[in-house]
Design a protein around this motif. Structure first.
Motif, mmCIF file in Angstrom:
data_model
loop_
_atom_site.group_PDB
_atom_site.id
_atom_site.type_symbol
_atom_site.label_atom_id
_atom_site.label_comp_id
_atom_site.label_asym_id
_atom_site.label_seq_id
_atom_site.Cartn_x
_atom_site.Cartn_y
_atom_site.Cartn_z
ATOM 1 N N ARG A 577 18.213 23.030 57.209
ATOM 2 C CA ARG A 577 18.389 23.852 58.407
ATOM 3 C C ARG A 577 19.404 23.252 59.375
ATOM 4 O O ARG A 577 19.497 23.691 60.525
ATOM 5 C CB ARG A 577 17.053 24.048 59.110
ATOM 6 N N ALA A 578 20.155 22.273 58.968
ATOM 7 C CA ALA A 578 21.164 21.680 59.850
ATOM 8 C C ALA A 578 22.151 22.745 60.308
ATOM 9 O O ALA A 578 22.631 23.560 59.513
ATOM 10 C CB ALA A 578 21.899 20.558 59.126
ATOM 11 N N GLY A 579 22.469 22.760 61.587
ATOM 12 C CA GLY A 579 23.338 23.791 62.144
ATOM 13 C C GLY A 579 24.786 23.654 61.710
ATOM 14 O O GLY A 579 25.243 22.586 61.297
ATOM 15 N N ARG A 580 25.508 24.765 61.790
ATOM 16 C CA ARG A 580 26.958 24.825 61.551
ATOM 17 C C ARG A 580 27.633 25.352 62.803
ATOM 18 O O ARG A 580 27.020 26.039 63.616
ATOM 19 C CB ARG A 580 27.269 25.756 60.383
ATOM 20 N N LEU A 581 28.943 25.072 62.911
ATOM 21 C CA LEU A 581 29.653 25.576 64.084
ATOM 22 C C LEU A 581 30.294 26.933 63.843
ATOM 23 O O LEU A 581 30.567 27.677 64.787
ATOM 24 C CB LEU A 581 30.679 24.564 64.575
ATOM 25 N N GLY A 582 30.559 27.301 62.585
ATOM 26 C CA GLY A 582 31.270 28.548 62.287
ATOM 27 C C GLY A 582 30.348 29.748 62.230
ATOM 28 O O GLY A 582 29.209 29.664 61.745
ATOM 29 N N PHE A 583 30.842 30.897 62.725
ATOM 30 C CA PHE A 583 30.094 32.148 62.582
ATOM 31 C C PHE A 583 29.819 32.402 61.105
ATOM 32 O O PHE A 583 30.713 32.272 60.259
ATOM 33 C CB PHE A 583 30.882 33.320 63.167
ATOM 34 N N ALA A 584 28.566 32.782 60.778
ATOM 35 C CA ALA A 584 28.147 32.802 59.378
ATOM 36 C C ALA A 584 27.956 34.198 58.791
ATOM 37 O O ALA A 584 28.114 34.371 57.577
ATOM 38 C CB ALA A 584 26.840 32.008 59.216
ATOM 39 N N HIS A 585 27.599 35.217 59.613
ATOM 40 C CA HIS A 585 27.279 36.533 59.063
ATOM 41 C C HIS A 585 27.849 37.635 59.956
ATOM 42 O O HIS A 585 27.633 37.628 61.176
ATOM 43 C CB HIS A 585 25.759 36.734 58.953
ATOM 44 N N ASP A 586 28.548 38.580 59.347
ATOM 45 C CA ASP A 586 28.975 39.756 60.097
ATOM 46 C C ASP A 586 27.746 40.492 60.615
ATOM 47 O O ASP A 586 26.734 40.620 59.924
ATOM 48 C CB ASP A 586 29.783 40.694 59.198
ATOM 49 N N GLY A 587 27.836 40.988 61.830
ATOM 50 C CA GLY A 587 26.725 41.710 62.432
ATOM 51 C C GLY A 587 25.806 40.832 63.258
ATOM 52 O O GLY A 587 24.968 41.359 64.006
ATOM 53 N N ASP A 588 25.914 39.492 63.109
ATOM 54 C CA ASP A 588 25.100 38.608 63.950
ATOM 55 C C ASP A 588 25.499 38.787 65.414
ATOM 56 O O ASP A 588 26.671 39.032 65.746
ATOM 57 C CB ASP A 588 25.320 37.139 63.566
ATOM 58 N N ALA A 589 24.506 38.650 66.294
ATOM 59 C CA ALA A 589 24.776 38.643 67.725
ATOM 60 C C ALA A 589 25.312 37.282 68.146
ATOM 61 O O ALA A 589 25.100 36.265 67.464
ATOM 62 C CB ALA A 589 23.512 38.972 68.503
ATOM 63 N N ILE A 590 26.024 37.254 69.254
ATOM 64 C CA ILE A 590 26.551 36.018 69.836
ATOM 65 C C ILE A 590 25.940 35.852 71.211
ATOM 66 O O ILE A 590 25.910 36.792 72.016
ATOM 67 C CB ILE A 590 28.084 36.061 69.941
ATOM 68 N N ALA A 591 25.410 34.666 71.489
ATOM 69 C CA ALA A 591 24.825 34.371 72.792
ATOM 70 C C ALA A 591 25.480 33.139 73.389
ATOM 71 O O ALA A 591 25.942 32.244 72.662
ATOM 72 C CB ALA A 591 23.321 34.152 72.677
ATOM 73 N N VAL A 592 25.524 33.116 74.704
ATOM 74 C CA VAL A 592 26.008 31.949 75.438
ATOM 75 C C VAL A 592 24.832 31.358 76.205
ATOM 76 O O VAL A 592 24.139 32.068 76.940
ATOM 77 C CB VAL A 592 27.148 32.318 76.399
ATOM 78 N N VAL A 593 24.608 30.049 75.987
ATOM 79 C CA VAL A 593 23.620 29.299 76.763
ATOM 80 C C VAL A 593 24.385 28.485 77.786
ATOM 81 O O VAL A 593 25.321 27.757 77.431
ATOM 82 C CB VAL A 593 22.792 28.367 75.846
ATOM 83 N N ARG A 594 24.001 28.607 79.058
ATOM 84 C CA ARG A 594 24.780 27.904 80.088
ATOM 85 C C ARG A 594 23.857 27.268 81.115
ATOM 86 O O ARG A 594 22.935 27.913 81.617
ATOM 87 C CB ARG A 594 25.752 28.857 80.752
ATOM 88 N N ALA A 595 24.118 25.982 81.414
ATOM 89 C CA ALA A 595 23.345 25.265 82.420
ATOM 90 C C ALA A 595 24.194 24.831 83.601
ATOM 91 O O ALA A 595 23.671 24.253 84.549
ATOM 92 C CB ALA A 595 22.677 24.044 81.796
ATOM 93 N N ALA A 596 25.495 25.068 83.571
ATOM 94 C CA ALA A 596 26.381 24.682 84.667
ATOM 95 C C ALA A 596 27.658 25.497 84.588
ATOM 96 O O ALA A 596 28.085 25.902 83.505
ATOM 97 C CB ALA A 596 26.704 23.188 84.598
ATOM 98 N N SER A 597 28.278 25.734 85.730
ATOM 99 C CA SER A 597 29.520 26.482 85.770
ATOM 100 C C SER A 597 30.674 25.625 85.264
ATOM 101 O O SER A 597 30.696 24.409 85.463
ATOM 102 C CB SER A 597 29.828 26.942 87.202
ATOM 103 N N PRO A 598 31.654 26.253 84.605
ATOM 104 C CA PRO A 598 32.815 25.485 84.121
ATOM 105 C C PRO A 598 33.762 25.155 85.258
ATOM 106 O O PRO A 598 33.716 25.742 86.343
ATOM 107 C CB PRO A 598 33.454 26.456 83.130
ATOM 108 N N SER A 599 34.647 24.206 85.001
ATOM 109 C CA SER A 599 35.643 23.793 85.978
ATOM 110 C C SER A 599 36.899 23.360 85.245
ATOM 111 O O SER A 599 36.834 22.822 84.137
ATOM 112 C CB SER A 599 35.096 22.634 86.827
ATOM 113 N N LEU A 600 38.040 23.569 85.877
ATOM 114 C CA LEU A 600 39.311 23.098 85.309
ATOM 115 C C LEU A 600 39.616 21.651 85.688
ATOM 116 O O LEU A 600 40.627 21.102 85.245
ATOM 117 C CB LEU A 600 40.453 23.997 85.762
ATOM 118 N N ALA A 601 38.730 21.022 86.461
ATOM 119 C CA ALA A 601 38.965 19.635 86.868
ATOM 120 C C ALA A 601 39.022 18.725 85.647
ATOM 121 O O ALA A 601 38.094 18.690 84.843
ATOM 122 C CB ALA A 601 37.842 19.188 87.803
ATOM 123 N N ALA A 602 40.121 17.999 85.486
ATOM 124 C CA ALA A 602 40.339 17.055 84.377
ATOM 125 C C ALA A 602 40.264 17.732 83.019
ATOM 126 O O ALA A 602 40.010 17.073 82.013
ATOM 127 C CB ALA A 602 39.338 15.904 84.439
#
Length: 763
Positions: A577-602
């Motif tokens: 069950r080790a995860g992969r980074l690449g999208f694996a199946h057409d039709g899968d949903a995509i979700a974003v998990v976020r705990a902080a806002s992004p920044s362009l700093a550095a």
């Protein structure tokens, strides 16, 4: 005993006082201050002779004594429920269940690699592997963390090509897979490249071995390669002084490695331990016999007698000090009970490994060096190892910028995200590392579950069907902007990589790469960074099992970026069950998990735009960051997601593109709801390319993603669907779209082009 010879004085030649040395100031030439020399006289009750002075100079060097960092390192947490072996041993070790331990450590070989990159990097790998089997573990993986100047520079391309070749040569030859790592390019590393190597090994709990000498009357046996003049004063001296225009003169101090000899040494060492023939075991690294013997004696609270005339030599006529400080590779030192010496020598003969009894354990508390029965060196072990003066740093935050901005490299217009994304994907710090990884064997030993570029962390299977994961991270750019918060981010970034494959951190190792700590601004960077690492480890309940400090990484061009590299080892219940980074199946949903806002700093985009480093990074909530990591880790473990990728360099647009390219599948994404109103108020480039910890891209069945329960401080948003031959991103002002080919080509060619340029330099 005669005064210090000319050859002795040249051991620590730092190029700054060449031609002015004399016997009166021999200690200065060896890197000792006047006050340190006076302290040595006080500890000995007399002036040291040539052998003793050489040994003290190395044991009291920054590389061996950590005299400018040891006080700081006491802040780091070193206790944890899985810890089996912590700081102070050759490597740390954690429990991974079923009676097995994983030993691991990271070390630097920066200065040798800057002088001679092939052998510097190769022997860095050899040295870290010896640390692993010195504790009784069979090496199963290597990772590397590399830093160079911009690949447009001739020197940087030369260092890159030869360091990579050296790593591949040693790891491939000895049969240990190189399963991951990282490479970054910044102007601050132009004169001082960083070559950090991490290794892991596996062992049953009862084979874990410590290095303390015990049992007066027991015998010291040296086995492995012959001792020569190669490497005399190498790692210990080079790592304790700044480099300069005379770097080439230091080439003879870089050790020469032989991976085939080390393979025999490895198998011989493990058989000796399996046969229970050894009391303790120690590898010979920096400072050679001097450090290995004195540290064994110190840990055991005993003394040692070493007969240098019994040491097998590669070169005749070596002086006693040369034998004691030689850094010839592929050697081990062990303590053996007298009635087992013959059995030890027989096992060594079986493996065609030279072995010789060279000394005895004593209760004197002194390390004595003898030649043909005559004492040529006699030092209290405490004085040599434990009484090196430790210095308080004088940190001061600089009033002005230390690092000039990199020249603008962005070809696209600043406000054209359509053109920025492909350019970011091809940038040296983001482009695919496959051109490097393909030079390494990542599959030997048949444990590798996830190859490089398949997942955010390397995954290695265990005999019971579970697995370990390992990652190494260290953004010097962000730490240069904010030493405290940047280091916190490094630790959380590494933990996020483990989460994306479903692994829980068990222990952390580190390599602290900094400039000259005697300068107030470097002292401030180092102090803040260690404080940040300590706080981040406590926030994750993860102990530090050991590590390395590499200081004085600077030249006339100034210091490197402060670069605290962290390596994490974690465990996951099911390798399948080790995860992969690449999208694996057409039709899968995509979700974003976020705990902080992004920044362009550095950020990488700000670098390509030629913008200066900011004075600080945004504050992040460690509780929310940990919650996001645990949410992703648990979802991967339950099999509820088919891909998981954390957002790092280049922001969410790059993360989506990487997942699409890796999976060979496009995606349609709407980012207008991600992160709520706060994120939507950000400029478009910051939404797309802003960086910072705490954001992940997941894909899987829609019902599973919609059912994810977000803890406080974390937002989970289903934003799109996998499928098609392009990546389309809707935002507040419209929609952007790129074909997969338009994304794949720059990602594949970015680093490959730099390597091709390096190859042409040799033609």
């Amino acid at each position: 005993m005669s005064d210090v010879s000319a050859s002795s004085r040249e051991i620590a030649d730092d190029g700054r006082s060449r031609g002015t040395r004399n016997a009166e100031h021999a200690h200065r030439a060896l890197g000792l201050t006047d006050s340190e020399y006076d302290l040595i006289i006080d500890k000995l009750g007399r002036e040291p002779n040539a052998v003793e002075l050489s040994m003290f100079s190395l044991m009291w060097s920054e590389h061996c004594a950590y005299k400018h960092s040891k006080k700081l390192l006491g802040q780091l947490p070193t206790e944890g429920p899985y810890l089996l072996m912590g700081p102070g041993e050759n490597a740390g070790a954690v429990d991974v269940g079923d009676g097995l331990a994983i030993a691991f450590k990271v070390e630097s070989h920066n200065h040798p690699s800057a002088v001679e990159p092939f052998q510097g990097a190769a022997t860095g790998v050899g040295g870290i592997l010896r640390d692993i089997f010195a504790v009784g573990a069979r090496p199963i993986a290597v990772l590397d963390s590399l830093r160079f100047g911009e690949p447009t520079g001739t020197r940087s391309r030369y260092l890159l090509e030869h360091a990579v070749a050296g790593i591949g040569h040693y790891g491939n030859s000895i049969g240990v897979p190189t399963v991951g790592g990282e490479i970054y390019f910044e102007p601050a590393y132009e004169q001082n490249c960083l070559v950090n190597a991490m290794a892991l090994g596996i062992a049953p709990h009862d084979r874990l071995t410590r290095s303390a000498a015990t049992g007066p009357g027991n015998v010291l046996v040296l086995f492995g390669a012959l001792t020569g003049r190669d490497g005399i004063g190498g790692a210990s001296v080079l790592a304790s002084a700044e480099l300069d225009e005379d770097d080439a003169d230091k080439r003879p101090t870089v050790q020469i490695g032989d991976p085939f000899a080390e393979k025999k040494l490895l198998e011989c060492s493990l058989e000796l331990l399996d046969e229970e023939l050894l009391v303790s075991l120690q590898d010979l690294g920096a400072a050679g016999l001097t450090s290995s013997s004195s540290e064994m004696a110190s840990k055991g609270g005993l003394g040692l007698d070493i007969h240098v005339d019994r040491v097998p030599l590669r070169e005749p006529g070596m002086e006693p000090f040369e034998i004691m400080v030689s850094e010839s590779q592929e050697r081990m030192l062990c303590v053996v009970e007298p009635d087992k010496v013959d059995a030890v020598l027989a096992v060594c003969e079986k493996w065609e490994t030279t072995a010789t009894a060279i000394g005895e354990v004593t209760d004197s508390g002194h390390l004595r060096v003898l030649q043909h029965g005559e004492v040529v060196g006699d030092m209290p072990v405490i004085a040599l190892v434990d009484d090196c003066p430790l210095y308080d740093l004088e940190p001061a935050k600089p009033d002005e910028a230390i690092y000039p901005p990199a020249p603008r490299a962005l070809q696209a217009a600043d406000d054209d995200p359509q053109a920025i994304l492909p350019e970011l994907l091809g940038a040296p710090n983001i482009a695919s590392r496959l051109p490097v990884f393909e030079q390494y064997d990542c599959l030997v030993q048949s444990r590798t579950v996830r190859r490089p570029d398949e997942a955010d962390a390397a995954v290695l299977t265990l005999p019971d069907g579970s697995a370990i994961a390992v990652a190494i991270d260290g953004s010097g750019r962000r730490v240069a902007a904010d030493p405290y918060r940047g280091t916190v981010e490094n630790v959380f970034e590494c933990a996020a990589n483990l989460a994306c494959v479903g692994a829980e951190p068990l222990g952390l190792t580190n390599c602290l790469n900094f400039g000259n700590p005697e300068k107030p601004h470097v002292a401030w960077q180092l102090s803040e960074s260690v404080r940040g690492m300590a706080d981040a480890c406590r926030a994750l309940d993860t102990p530090v099992v050991g590590g390395n400090v590499s200081l004085y990484n600077e030249s006339g061009g100034g210091p490197i970026y402060p670069t605290p590299v962290v390596g994490l080892v974690g465990r996951l219940p099911e390798a399948a069950r080790a995860g992969r980074l690449g999208f694996a199946h057409d039709g899968d949903a995509i979700a974003v998990v976020r705990a902080a806002s992004p920044s362009l700093a550095a950020s990488e985009l700000s670098k390509l735009r030629g913008e200066p480093l900011p004075d600080g990074l945004p504050e992040r909530d460690p509780v929310a960051l940990r919650a996001a990591i645990e949410l992703v880790r648990d979802a991967v473990r339950r099999g509820e997601v088919r891909s998981a990728h954390d957002v790092a360099e280049g922001g969410i647009a790059v993360a989506l593109a990487e997942a699409a390219v890796a999976g060979g599948r496009g995606a349609t994404v709407d980012l207008r709801q991600v992160g709520g109103a706060t994120c939507q108020s950000l400029p478009l480039d910051e939404q797309l390319f802003g960086e910072g910890p705490g954001t992940f891209v997941l894909s899987g069945p829609r019902e599973a993603l919609e059912a994810l329960s977000a803890p406080a401080g974390v937002k989970v948003t289903v934003v799109g669907e996998v499928g098609g031959a392009s990546l389309s991103i809707a935002h507040g002002g419209g929609e952007l779209s790129w074909t997969l080919d338009a994304l794949r080509e720059p990602r594949a060619r970015g680093l490959a082009d730099a390597l091709d340029d390096a190859t042409r330099l040799d033609d």
